[in-house]
Design a protein around this motif. Structure first.
Motif, short mmCIF file in Angstrom:
data_model
loop_
_atom_site.label_atom_id
_atom_site.label_comp_id
_atom_site.label_asym_id
_atom_site.label_seq_id
_atom_site.Cartn_x
_atom_site.Cartn_y
_atom_site.Cartn_z
N MET A 164 0.84 -1.20 0.00
CA MET A 164 0.00 0.00 0.00
C MET A 164 0.87 1.24 0.00
O MET A 164 0.58 2.23 -0.67
N ASP A 191 6.81 -8.62 -1.40
CA ASP A 191 6.61 -10.04 -1.63
C ASP A 191 6.09 -10.28 -3.04
O ASP A 191 5.48 -9.40 -3.64
N VAL A 192 6.32 -11.53 -3.53
CA VAL A 192 5.94 -11.80 -4.92
C VAL A 192 4.49 -11.51 -5.25
O VAL A 192 4.22 -10.95 -6.31
N THR A 193 3.56 -11.86 -4.39
CA THR A 193 2.15 -11.63 -4.77
C THR A 193 1.83 -10.14 -4.77
O THR A 193 1.04 -9.66 -5.57
N ILE A 194 2.50 -9.38 -3.88
CA ILE A 194 2.30 -7.92 -3.84
C ILE A 194 3.03 -7.29 -5.03
O ILE A 194 2.54 -6.35 -5.67
N GLN A 195 4.21 -7.84 -5.34
CA GLN A 195 4.96 -7.40 -6.51
C GLN A 195 4.10 -7.51 -7.77
O GLN A 195 4.05 -6.59 -8.58
N ALA A 196 3.41 -8.64 -7.89
CA ALA A 196 2.54 -8.84 -9.05
C ALA A 196 1.45 -7.78 -9.11
O ALA A 196 1.12 -7.27 -10.18
N GLN A 197 0.91 -7.41 -7.94
CA GLN A 197 -0.12 -6.36 -7.90
C GLN A 197 0.45 -5.03 -8.42
O GLN A 197 -0.19 -4.35 -9.22
N LEU A 199 3.14 -4.49 -10.34
CA LEU A 199 3.47 -4.55 -11.77
C LEU A 199 2.21 -4.39 -12.61
O LEU A 199 2.21 -3.69 -13.63
N GLU A 200 1.15 -5.02 -12.17
CA GLU A 200 -0.13 -4.91 -12.87
C GLU A 200 -0.61 -3.45 -12.87
O GLU A 200 -1.07 -2.93 -13.88
N VAL A 222 11.43 -9.43 -13.77
CA VAL A 222 10.55 -8.26 -13.77
C VAL A 222 10.67 -7.54 -15.12
O VAL A 222 9.68 -7.17 -15.75
N ALA A 224 11.56 -8.68 -18.02
CA ALA A 224 10.99 -9.43 -19.15
C ALA A 224 9.50 -9.17 -19.28
O ALA A 224 8.97 -9.13 -20.38
N GLY A 225 8.83 -8.95 -18.14
CA GLY A 225 7.39 -8.81 -18.17
C GLY A 225 6.92 -7.39 -18.44
O GLY A 225 5.76 -7.18 -18.78
N GLU B 54 5.68 -15.88 1.89
CA GLU B 54 5.98 -14.46 1.85
C GLU B 54 6.39 -13.99 3.23
O GLU B 54 6.28 -14.71 4.21
N ASN B 264 8.13 -13.92 -11.64
CA ASN B 264 8.46 -13.29 -12.92
C ASN B 264 9.46 -14.14 -13.67
O ASN B 264 10.56 -14.37 -13.21
N ALA B 271 6.26 -14.35 -20.76
CA ALA B 271 5.65 -13.41 -19.83
C ALA B 271 4.41 -12.76 -20.44
O ALA B 271 3.45 -12.44 -19.74
N ARG B 276 -1.61 -14.76 -15.06
CA ARG B 276 -1.23 -14.57 -13.68
C ARG B 276 -2.48 -14.53 -12.82
O ARG B 276 -3.50 -14.02 -13.25
#
Lengths: 343, 351
Positions: A164, A191-197, A199-200, A222, A224-225, B54, B264, B271, B276
């Motif tokens: 947040m 963390d990865v799941t928060i990282q994904a949020q 990036l999205e 990161v 690459a995406g 995590e 990732n 990717a 996801r």
């Protein structure tokens, strides 16, 4: 969407030196790149490669002394940021260039409310009246996906989780509609799941706002995406630069090639043993006169010790426009060598 | 299959590690942070068990509790035939040489005022009555084993890079010929090109000395490389415990699935096409976990039962353990996908 023809930022020959008690550290050596409108440039490198320092040099964020930006030009919309006064630079930072730092825990002020911190650049740079600034702050928080934005304005940073807080940092960086957003390892501490949020969220914001982004990271996954183009740094220099798919499909520099192989795969065949880049990254105590990667390079030969290779085009396009690399070996020669080495 | 194999080196049964919260002016005990809340697993001799999750999920706490660096709240930790959780102090001291730890931050876990030789020989000072010459001989042996030049023996930690410091930490952990080593995020603080060096070293040492590892990490690609089996933790509990290949090709627990999908991949082509699962919200506080399943507040496949009943870790396929109602006989045996039908009905009414 990204329009390379319209450069927002054009950097040429940037050099930054730190003066320390132990002598000079040449952190950034002749870095040149450009950033097109709406483009996302990924900057990859290990710690000490000069990736953060070069981006901070651009907008005068390094304390001087010890830092000394010795040369080059940084053209932002036709103005050279290295030649303008500190006051002008201050109005550029925040208004034209937004910055998101790695650690959302330390980059927010713990004693001010979020509302206060988001409204500050609006009132300072955009000269907005308080009421309008508040409305804009709510809008920004909603933009970065913070629920119940209106009531969150009076909250303090400690009441927010890491993800947040990083959203809030992005909201602050976006407050004045910057042309360029510089994000320095913005997801590394998450963390990865928060990282994904996050990036999205950035992908979404790019669609909506269309600003150009410089994304600094050590994480090739990161990049690459998310990136359109990638710049690989080593020893304070750009060693390779290419569009993202080209770089991953056809890496040229021995460092890039090795780096891509040291990362274990998450899918597909599992490697029996990880490839290792022996040795340590260099500490640049003098301006480079030879290839900075030579001590760790499998393909070193005598020229590498004498001449620092300049960037040269790989695909015919001018350096900086298409795929370029700073290595004495040509691609076919390197391919032949690596076949011999791994046969 | 399990019966045929030899007795596991490490057996953890219903491990609980609660940290009390005191509040108010009388510092009354007002609650507990349930960092680890009922965790059970085995580690076979010579095996590497990956423990992923995590931050705040309790994975490091499990590692520390196993070595009894904390006083365990409840449960059993049998290492090499003895219950570490209930050993009296003197017996525990005798036990310590068999179980060691490699820490995350090589900067903070090495005493800056001690030379490399003293750091590595400290466990020998504590647990052996060897003379100095013999100890030095052992220090050199260990330095060779982890790839540190003998000339560095009298240098201080600050003279070394992160990767070399981690080698010092590993040499210290090896000093007393342990059987079991807890590696707590040993590569998290290192650069990408150095991570591979340390991981390869850990693998070499495992082969040479027949070590058993608990490899704690948030780096799912590295865990896929090094671990034989993997336990995924969420909010103090194990969500899934599966053999490596099975987990990475088809994760069963919805959290494991989301976690793996969030990694990732360094491949722009893949990717762009990969689906996801973006989880909503944050991890709840372990001081106040949700009722029912811990993951129910963020689970994309949640249904009514998840919010009231905590799923137990059950074997759903040979060797695969999952704590999720989706894989429960009861749910599966009933009208298949009953919860989804309910949802559809509700939506129908709304329309």
């Amino acid at each position: 969407m990204p329009d390379r023809a319209v450069p927002v930022l054009d950097v040429k020959g940037l050099k930054t030196v730190f003066r320390t008690r132990g002598g000079e550290i040449h952190a950034v050596n002749d870095v040149s790149f450009h950033l097109g409108k709406g483009e996302l440039l990924g900057v990859v490198g290990e710690s000490g490669s000069g990736k953060s320092v070069s981006m901070m040099s651009l907008i005068g964020l390094l304390p001087s002394p010890p830092a000394d930006v010795r040369g080059g030009s940084v053209m932002l919309n036709g103005r050279d940021l290295l030649k303008i006064s500190e006051d002008e630079l201050r109005s550029v930072r925040g208004a034209k260039v937004g910055f998101v730092f790695q650690d959302p825990m330390t980059s927010l002020n713990p004693v001010f409310t979020l509302g206060n911190q988001i409204m500050e650049p609006l009132i300072k740079h955009m000269k907005m009246p308080k009421k309008a600034a508040e409305a804009r702050a709510i809008e920004l928080l909603e933009l970065v996906g913070i629920p119940d934005a209106k009531n969150r304005l009076s909250a303090y940073p400690h009441q927010f989780s890491g993800g947040m807080r990083q959203r809030v940092m992005i909201a602050i960086a976006l407050a004045c509609d910057p042309d360029v957003l510089i994000a320095d390892e913005p997801t590394t501490a998450l963390d990865v799941t928060i990282q994904a949020q996050i990036l999205e969220l950035v992908k979404e914001l790019r669609q909506k706002l269309g600003m150009a982004i410089i994304w600094i990271t050590h994480d090739l996954g990161v990049i690459a995406g998310i990136a359109d183009r990638v710049m690989v740094m080593y020893g304070g220099q750009v060693v390779e630069q290419a569009p993202v798919r080209e770089l991953f499909a056809n890496p040229q520099h021995p460092y890039t090639r090795a780096l891509l192989k040291t990362i274990p795969a998450i899918s597909g065949p599992r490697e029996a043993r990880l490839k290792v880049i022996e040795g340590q990254p260099p500490i640049m105590t003098a301006a480079p006169t030879a290839c900075p990667f030579r001590d760790r390079c499998e393909y070193r030969f005598d020229t590498c010790d004498r001449v620092n290779p300049p960037r040269r085009a790989v695909d015919g396009a001018p350096v900086g426009q298409g795929h370029d690399v700073a290595c004495h070996w040509s691609a076919p020669a390197l391919a032949a060598l690596s076949e011999v080495a791994h046969a | 299959m399990r019966d045929a194999s030899p007795k596991p080196l490490v057996q953890v049964t219903d491990l609980k590690m609660h940290f009390p919260i005191y509040s108010g002016i009388f510092r009354r005990h007002s609650g507990d942070v349930k960092a680890v809340d009922g965790v059970s697993f085995d580690i076979q001799a010579g095996e590497t068990l990956g423990l992923v999750g995590e931050s705040g999920c309790g994975k490091s706490t499990v590692g520390r509790a196993l070595l009894r660096l904390y006083e365990i709240t409840a449960g059993k930790v049998v290492i090499d035939g003895e219950d570490v959780a209930s050993l009296p102090p003197e017996a525990l001291r005798k036990k310590r040489p068999t179980m060691q730890m490699v820490f995350q931050d090589p900067q903070a876990s090495l005493n800056p005022r001690m030379t490399l030789a003293r750091i590595i020989s400290e466990p020998l000072d504590e647990h052996t009555d060897w003379n100095d010459a013999r100890k030095l001989e052992r220090v050199y042996e260990l330095m060779d084993a982890v790839g540190l030049n003998r000339r560095f023996a009298n240098r201080f930690p600050h003279e070394f890079s992160g990767g070399q410091r981690q080698r010092i930490g590993i040499a210290r952990a090896l000093a007393l010929n342990p059987k079991f080593i807890v590696c707590d995020e040993p590569i998290a603080a290192l650069d990408v090109s150095i991570q591979a060096q340390v991981v390869n070293l850990l693998e070499d040492l495992q082969e040479r000395f027949g070590l058993t590892y608990l490899f704690i990490s948030h780096d799912l690609s590295m865990v896929r490389h090094i671990a034989d089996r993997v336990a995924v933790m969420y909010l103090g509990k194990i969500a899934e415990l599966s053999p490596r290949d099975a987990l990475y090709s088809l994760p069963l627990h919805p959290y494991a699935e989301a976690l793996l999908s969030a990694v990732n991949e360094p491949d722009p082509v893949r990717a762009a096409t990969r689906k996801r699962i973006i989880l909503k919200g944050d991890v709840p506080s372990p001081a106040n976990p949700p009722l029912g399943c811990n993951f129910s507040t963020r689970c994309p496949r949640v249904f009514d039962r998840c919010r009231v009943e905590d799923p137990a870790l059950r074997q759903v396929e040979p060797g695969r353990f999952v704590a999720c109602h989706l894989y429960d006989q009861q749910t599966a045996a009933g009208p298949t996908g009953a919860p989804e039908v309910n949802e559809r009905n509700q939506q129908g009414e709304l329309q």
